[in-house]
Motif scaffolding. Structure first.
Motif, PDB file in Angstrom:
ATOM      1  N   ILE A  35      16.813  -0.107 -16.248  1.00  0.00           N
ATOM      2  CA  ILE A  35      15.618   0.780 -15.930  1.00  0.00           C
ATOM      3  C   ILE A  35      14.786  -0.147 -15.362  1.00  0.00           C
ATOM      4  N   PHE A  36      14.528  -1.444 -15.700  1.00  0.00           N
ATOM      5  CA  PHE A  36      13.459  -2.066 -15.088  1.00  0.00           C
ATOM      6  C   PHE A  36      13.968  -2.657 -13.661  1.00  0.00           C
ATOM      7  N   GLY A  37      15.101  -2.904 -13.293  1.00  0.00           N
ATOM      8  CA  GLY A  37      15.756  -3.357 -12.282  1.00  0.00           C
ATOM      9  C   GLY A  37      15.545  -2.004 -11.112  1.00  0.00           C
ATOM     10  N   ILE A  38      15.925  -0.947 -11.635  1.00  0.00           N
ATOM     11  CA  ILE A  38      15.807   0.406 -10.820  1.00  0.00           C
ATOM     12  C   ILE A  38      14.195   0.541 -10.334  1.00  0.00           C
ATOM     13  N   ALA A  39      13.390   0.546 -11.388  1.00  0.00           N
ATOM     14  CA  ALA A  39      12.047   0.728 -11.365  1.00  0.00           C
ATOM     15  C   ALA A  39      11.540  -0.238 -10.304  1.00  0.00           C
ATOM     16  N   SER A  40      11.786  -1.675 -10.443  1.00  0.00           N
ATOM     17  CA  SER A  40      11.351  -2.636  -9.525  1.00  0.00           C
ATOM     18  C   SER A  40      12.021  -2.502  -7.854  1.00  0.00           C
ATOM     19  N   LEU A  41      13.325  -1.972  -8.079  1.00  0.00           N
ATOM     20  CA  LEU A  41      13.841  -1.780  -6.654  1.00  0.00           C
ATOM     21  C   LEU A  41      12.822  -0.340  -5.967  1.00  0.00           C
ATOM     22  N   LEU A  42      12.672   0.447  -6.750  1.00  0.00           N
ATOM     23  CA  LEU A  42      11.868   1.625  -6.322  1.00  0.00           C
ATOM     24  C   LEU A  42      10.583   1.222  -5.744  1.00  0.00           C
ATOM     25  N   ILE A  43      10.001   0.549  -6.844  1.00  0.00           N
ATOM     26  CA  ILE A  43       8.500   0.022  -6.341  1.00  0.00           C
ATOM     27  C   ILE A  43       8.277  -0.766  -5.121  1.00  0.00           C
ATOM     28  N   ASP A  44       9.485  -1.654  -4.755  1.00  0.00           N
ATOM     29  CA  ASP A  44       9.550  -2.450  -3.485  1.00  0.00           C
ATOM     30  C   ASP A  44       9.690  -1.503  -2.445  1.00  0.00           C
ATOM     31  N   ARG A  45      10.734  -0.390  -2.738  1.00  0.00           N
ATOM     32  CA  ARG A  45      10.931   0.553  -1.608  1.00  0.00           C
ATOM     33  C   ARG A  45       9.856   1.446  -1.301  1.00  0.00           C
ATOM     34  N   THR A  46       9.115   1.685  -2.254  1.00  0.00           N
ATOM     35  CA  THR A  46       7.932   2.564  -2.082  1.00  0.00           C
ATOM     36  C   THR A  46       6.697   1.513  -1.532  1.00  0.00           C
ATOM     37  N   PHE A  47       6.516   0.394  -1.839  1.00  0.00           N
ATOM     38  CA  PHE A  47       5.836  -0.445  -1.041  1.00  0.00           C
ATOM     39  C   PHE A  47       6.173  -0.548   0.392  1.00  0.00           C
ATOM     40  N   ASN A  48       7.259  -0.967   0.762  1.00  0.00           N
ATOM     41  CA  ASN A  48       7.636  -1.043   1.912  1.00  0.00           C
ATOM     42  C   ASN A  48       7.311   0.270   2.914  1.00  0.00           C
ATOM     43  N   ALA A  49       7.872   1.407   2.445  1.00  0.00           N
ATOM     44  CA  ALA A  49       7.391   2.275   3.240  1.00  0.00           C
ATOM     45  C   ALA A  49       6.069   2.825   3.052  1.00  0.00           C
ATOM     46  N   GLN A  50       5.241   2.542   2.423  1.00  0.00           N
ATOM     47  CA  GLN A  50       3.626   2.453   2.519  1.00  0.00           C
ATOM     48  C   GLN A  50       3.060   1.530   3.215  1.00  0.00           C
ATOM     49  N   GLN A 298      -1.000  -6.326  -7.016  1.00  0.00           N
ATOM     50  CA  GLN A 298      -1.659  -5.894  -8.426  1.00  0.00           C
ATOM     51  C   GLN A 298      -1.031  -4.375  -8.782  1.00  0.00           C
ATOM     52  N   TRP A 299      -0.917  -3.549  -7.997  1.00  0.00           N
ATOM     53  CA  TRP A 299      -0.048  -2.569  -8.331  1.00  0.00           C
ATOM     54  C   TRP A 299       1.108  -2.649  -9.085  1.00  0.00           C
ATOM     55  N   GLN A 300       2.181  -3.454  -8.292  1.00  0.00           N
ATOM     56  CA  GLN A 300       3.348  -3.716  -9.097  1.00  0.00           C
ATOM     57  C   GLN A 300       3.272  -4.357 -10.667  1.00  0.00           C
ATOM     58  N   SER A 301       2.020  -5.200 -10.536  1.00  0.00           N
ATOM     59  CA  SER A 301       2.034  -5.768 -11.710  1.00  0.00           C
ATOM     60  C   SER A 301       1.587  -4.618 -12.788  1.00  0.00           C
ATOM     61  N   GLN A 302       0.777  -3.858 -12.307  1.00  0.00           N
ATOM     62  CA  GLN A 302       0.135  -2.733 -13.131  1.00  0.00           C
ATOM     63  C   GLN A 302       1.052  -2.062 -13.688  1.00  0.00           C
ATOM     64  N   MET A 303       2.044  -1.538 -12.813  1.00  0.00           N
ATOM     65  CA  MET A 303       3.232  -0.681 -13.153  1.00  0.00           C
ATOM     66  C   MET A 303       4.265  -1.377 -13.875  1.00  0.00           C
ATOM     67  N   ARG A 304       4.601  -2.631 -13.808  1.00  0.00           N
ATOM     68  CA  ARG A 304       5.469  -3.436 -14.510  1.00  0.00           C
ATOM     69  C   ARG A 304       4.996  -3.482 -16.056  1.00  0.00           C
ATOM     70  N   VAL A 305       3.407  -3.878 -16.239  1.00  0.00           N
ATOM     71  CA  VAL A 305       2.853  -4.086 -17.419  1.00  0.00           C
ATOM     72  C   VAL A 305       2.995  -2.585 -18.144  1.00  0.00           C
ATOM     73  N   ILE A 306       2.732  -1.544 -17.514  1.00  0.00           N
ATOM     74  CA  ILE A 306       2.936  -0.133 -18.113  1.00  0.00           C
ATOM     75  C   ILE A 306       4.163   0.132 -18.458  1.00  0.00           C
ATOM     76  N   LEU A 307       5.305  -0.413 -17.565  1.00  0.00           N
ATOM     77  CA  LEU A 307       6.706  -0.141 -17.759  1.00  0.00           C
ATOM     78  C   LEU A 307       7.173  -1.019 -19.069  1.00  0.00           C
ATOM     79  N   LEU A 308       6.724  -2.259 -18.958  1.00  0.00           N
ATOM     80  CA  LEU A 308       6.911  -3.195 -20.252  1.00  0.00           C
ATOM     81  C   LEU A 308       6.388  -2.900 -21.508  1.00  0.00           C
ATOM     82  N   LEU A 309       5.254  -2.272 -21.463  1.00  0.00           N
ATOM     83  CA  LEU A 309       4.432  -1.635 -22.457  1.00  0.00           C
ATOM     84  C   LEU A 309       5.430  -0.541 -23.142  1.00  0.00           C
TER      85      LEU A 309
END
Length: 630
Positions: A35-50, A298-309
Motif C-alpha cells: 500500500i505504501f509503495g502504491i501510494a508513493s507511486l500514485l503521489i509521484d505520478r499525480t505530482f508529475n501530471a500536476q 510538503q504535500w507528499q510529506s503530509q500525505m505520507r504522515v497521514i498514510l503512516l498514521l
C-alpha cells in the motif's frame, strides 16, 4: 541456504500463539509495504501530471499577460499619435524650435516625420535625432506599422545606463510616426508579483554565445547558483543522452531570511524543475521558469504522515485482533496440552474444561472420554496384572515350599516307623529332627522374603550419605569376601546428603554386593564407587557396584528384575526385584552393564535437586577420609 534453514527451524519451534501472531504481523507488513509503495507511486505520478499542468498554466498566464501588455502599449501609442500636443511639438522641432515632449508613461518615446527621420525623443541627448530610421522609412507600405508593430529591442534609456530590453510599438500616421516602449524587465517584475512567489523566474538575454539570467522575483534572487547547477545538469544529461528540455536541479545553498531562525524545512535542499519558455516570440529573449517542488514535497510529506498514521492505527488494530484471535485459538490448545501433561504424569482423573465449540470442543470432549476410558482400562489392566503377578508368586511360593515338605514328611514317617524300635529310633531321632528344623527354617526364610517383596514399607527418609551406606554394607560382607579371596576397593567421592531410608538402601546395596561376591567364587575384584556428575542445572549422585565375575547373558540382563527369575539352584529370584523396588520408591534409577566372562557393573543414580532434604543446603559435604580405600 543454511541461514534460511535456521530461520525456518526457529520459526517452526515457536508456540502456536506466536506463530499466529507472527503470521498476522507478516501479512500486515507485506500489505503495508504494498500500500505504501502504491501510494508513493500514485503521489509521484499525480505530482508529475500536476507539474505539467502548472507549468503550462504559468507559461500561458505570462504569455497572455504579455499580449495584453503589448496591446496596452499599442493603444497608448495610438492615442499619443492623435494627440495635438505631440503633433505641435513635432512641428516645432522641425522648424528648429524646442524639443520638449509632453509627459508620457513610456520608458522610450520617439516621434518622426513622414520621411522616417527622428525628430523628437524622450532621451534628450539621443544621437539619432535628425537621422533617418531606415526600418521605419522603408515601411511606409507595410501595413504592420500602420496598425502598430511591436518588437523587443535593446535600448539605452538614459546616459550611463546599460542597454535594456524594451517592448516598443511603432504607429505610422499621415503626419509621421510615433514609437512608445516600456522596459520588459520592469513589466515582468511587476507582473510576477501576481504569480506564485515560490517559483524562481529569470529573463534570459543572449549575447553571442553567452546568456545573462536576470532575476525577476525574490525567489530567483535567492537562487544565485541555479544557473551554474542548471549548466552542470545540462552537460550531464547531454553526456548521458538524456533530454534537456526540462531539467531537475537540487540546490543546497538557498539564501534564507535572517529574520527568524532556520527550521528543518528551511535547511532541507530545494528541488526545481527548470524549463526554458520561449513565449515572447523573440529569438534572443527567453524566460527561465524554475518550478519549485517545495509544495509537492510538503504535500507528499503530509500525505505520507497521514498514510503512516492510518497504517499505524491499522497496525495497532491488527496486532490487537491477532493477539485476541491467537489467544482464543490457542487457549483450548494450551488446555489440551496441560491435559496431555497431566495424563502423562499419571493423573487419569484430569478433565479439560474447554468451553469452545466446533472442532476444538469436540476434540476436548473426546480427550476427556479417552482419559476416563484410559483410567478404567489401566485399572483393569493393573488388576489383571496384579492377579497374574500374585498367581506367579503363589505358584513359585508353592513350588519352593513343596521342596522342603518332602524331607520333612520323610523324616516324620521314619520316626513313626521306628517308634517301636528304640535302638533305631534313638539313632535316627537327631538326624530327622535336624532335617525337620532345617527345612522349616528354609520355609520361614522363603515366607519372609516373599513378605518383604509384597509388603515393602514406605521409606523412612532421613539425611543419608551414600558413602555411609557403602561402609555399612562392606562391614557385613568383609569376612565373606576375604574367605573367597576377593579384593575389595572403595572409590568414594565427596557427596551431598540425600533424603533416603538408610536401612532400605543398605538392604538394596547389600543384595548387590552379595550377588557380586557370589559371581566370583574363584576370587576377583569388587569395587564400590560413588561420584557426582553435572546434569543440566543440577547434579546426578551415583553409586556403582562393580565385579569381575562371570557376567550375565543378554537373557539374564533382560529378566534380571523379574520377580520369578533366577539362575541359581537355590533362592526365590526376588532379590533384584526387591532392589529395583527400593530404588524406584526412592525416585532413583538403576542400570546394568554386563559382559560374560568380563564382569558386571550396576549403577544407582539420584538427582540432587529432587532428593535434597529441606534442612540440607545444596552444598558439597566433604568426606574426611581418603577417596580410595583398598
Amino acid at each position: 541456504m543454511r541461514y534460511a534453514e535456521k530461520i525456518f527451524n526457529k520459526l517452526s519451534s515457536l508456540r502456536l500463539q506466536n506463530k499466529i501472531f507472527f503470521t498476522y504481523s507478516l501479512v500486515f507488513l507485506i500489505m503495508f509495504a504494498v500500500i505504501f509503495g502504491i501510494a508513493s507511486l500514485l503521489i509521484d505520478r499525480t505530482f508529475n501530471a500536476q507539474l505539467g499542468k502548472d507549468l503550462i498554466e504559468l507559461k500561458t498566464n505570462i504569455s497572455n499577460g504579455y499580449v495584453l501588455f503589448v496591446e496596452s502599449i499599442r493603444n497608448e501609442v495610438k492615442a499619443k499619435g492623435e494627440d495635438k500636443d505631440i503633433r505641435n511639438a513635432l512641428q516645432r522641432a522641425e522648424r528648429g524650435g524646442g524639443r520638449d515632449i509632453p509627459a508620457t508613461n513610456f520608458d522610450v518615446f520617439e516621434c518622426g516625420n513622414t520621411e522616417g527621420i527622428l525628430v523628437l525623443s524622450k532621451r534628450g541627448d539621443d544621437p539619432r535625432i535628425g537621422r533617418k530610421d531606415t526600418d521605419i522609412a522603408n515601411a511606409k507600405s507595410d501595413e504592420a506599422f500602420k496598425v502598430g508593430k511591436d518588437i523587443i529591442r535593446e535600448r539605452i534609456i538614459a546616459t550611463g545606463e546599460e542597454p535594456q530590453l524594451i517592448v516598443e510599438v511603432t504607429q505610422w500616421l499621415d503626419w509621421g510616426f510615433v514609437t512608445g516602449g516600456r522596459s520588459l524587465r520592469k513589466w515582468l517584475e511587476g507582473y510576477m508579483l501576481s504569480q506564485p512567489a515560490e517559483h524562481p523566474t529569470f529573463l534570459v538575454k543572449r549575447k553571442v554565445e553567452q546568456e545573462e539570467w536576470i532575476p525577476l522575483n525574490n525567489a530567483a534572487r535567492k537562487t544565485p547558483t541555479l544557473k551554474d547547477k542548471w549548466i552542470q545538469q545540462m552537460q550531464a544529461n547531454q553526456t548521458e543522452g538524456e533530454p534537456i528540455k526540462e531539467l531537475v536541479v537540487t540546490l543546497n545553498d538557498i539564501q534564507r531570511s535572517n529574520e527568524t531562525e532556520s527550521t528543518d524545512a528551511e535547511l532541507r535542499p530545494s528541488t526545481f524543475t527548470v524549463v526554458r519558455a520561449d513565449i515572447l516570440n523573440t529569438p534572443f529573449v527567453e524566460l527561465i521558469i524554475a518550478y519549485s517542488h517545495e509544495n509537492r514535497i510538503q504535500w507528499q510529506s503530509q500525505m505520507r504522515v497521514i498514510l503512516l498514521l492510518s497504517i499505524g492505527g491499522g497496525a495497532v488494530l491488527v496486532y490487537c485482533s491477532s493477539y485476541l484471535v491467537s489467544r482464543r485459538i490457542t487457549r483450548p490448545m494450551a488446555q489440551l496440552q496441560q491435559g496431555v501433561s497431566e495424563i502423562g504424569a499419571g493423573n487419569l482423573t484430569y478433565q479439560i474444561a474447554v468451553q469452545s465449540k466446533g472442532e476444538v470442543g469436540t476434540l476436548a470432549d473426546g480427550f476427556n472420554q479417552m482419559a476416563l476410558a484410559l483410567k478404567q482400562s489401566l485399572e483393569e489392566h493393573k488388576a489383571a496384572e496384579r492377579i497374574a503377578v500374585w498367581q506367579d508368586v503363589a505358584r513359585q511360593l508353592a513350588h519352593e515350599v513343596k521342596n522342603p515338605l518332602f524331607p520333612i514328611r520323610l523324616s516324620v514317617e521314619n520316626l513313626q516307623a521306628a517308634k517301636d524300635q528304640p535302638e533305631i529310633f534313638e539313632k535316627i531321632f537327631d538326624e530327622c529332627t535336624e532335617t525337620i528344623i532345617e527345612e522349616v527354617d528354609r520355609i520361614r526364610g522363603l515366607i519372609d522374603e516373599f513378605h518383604q517383596y509384597a509388603r515393602l514399607p514406605a521409606p523412612d527418609r532421613h539425611p543419608v550419605n551414600l558413602n555411609d551406606v557403602v561402609h555399612a554394607v562392606l562391614k557385613l560382607y568383609m569376612e565373606l569376601s576375604q574367605a573367597q579371596n576377593i579384593k575389595v576397593e572403595k572409590q568414594l567421592s565427596p557427596l551431598p546428603l540425600l533424603s533416603l531410608d538408610q536401612e532400605q538402601m543398605e538392604r538394596a546395596v547389600g543384595n548387590l554386593v552379595k550377588n557380586a561376591i557370589e559371581a566370583m567364587p574363584d576370587g576377583g575384584t569388587l569395587t564400590l564407587g560413588t561420584f557426582s556428575a553435572p546434569f543440566e542445572k543440577d547434579r546426578n549422585i551415583s553409586l556403582e557396584v562393580k565385579d569381575t565375575g562371570h557376567g550375565m547373558s543378554e537373557e539374564t540382563q533382560q529378566n534380571l528384575f523379574a520377580a520369578d527369575y533366577t539362575t541359581k539352584s537355590y533362592g526365590t529370584g526376588l532379590g533384584m526385584a526387591i532392589v529395583r523396588r527400593i530404588i524406584t520408591v526412592h525416585g532413583g534409577e538403576i542400570t546394568v552393564e554386563s559382559e560374560e566372562n568380563i564382569g558386571t557393573t550396576i549403577r544407582i543414580t539420584f538427582n540432587e535437586s529432587s532428593y535434597l532434604t529441606e534442612s540440607t543446603p545444596a552444598l558439597m559435604l566433604l568426606e574426611t577420609e581418603p577417596t580410595t580405600d583398598v
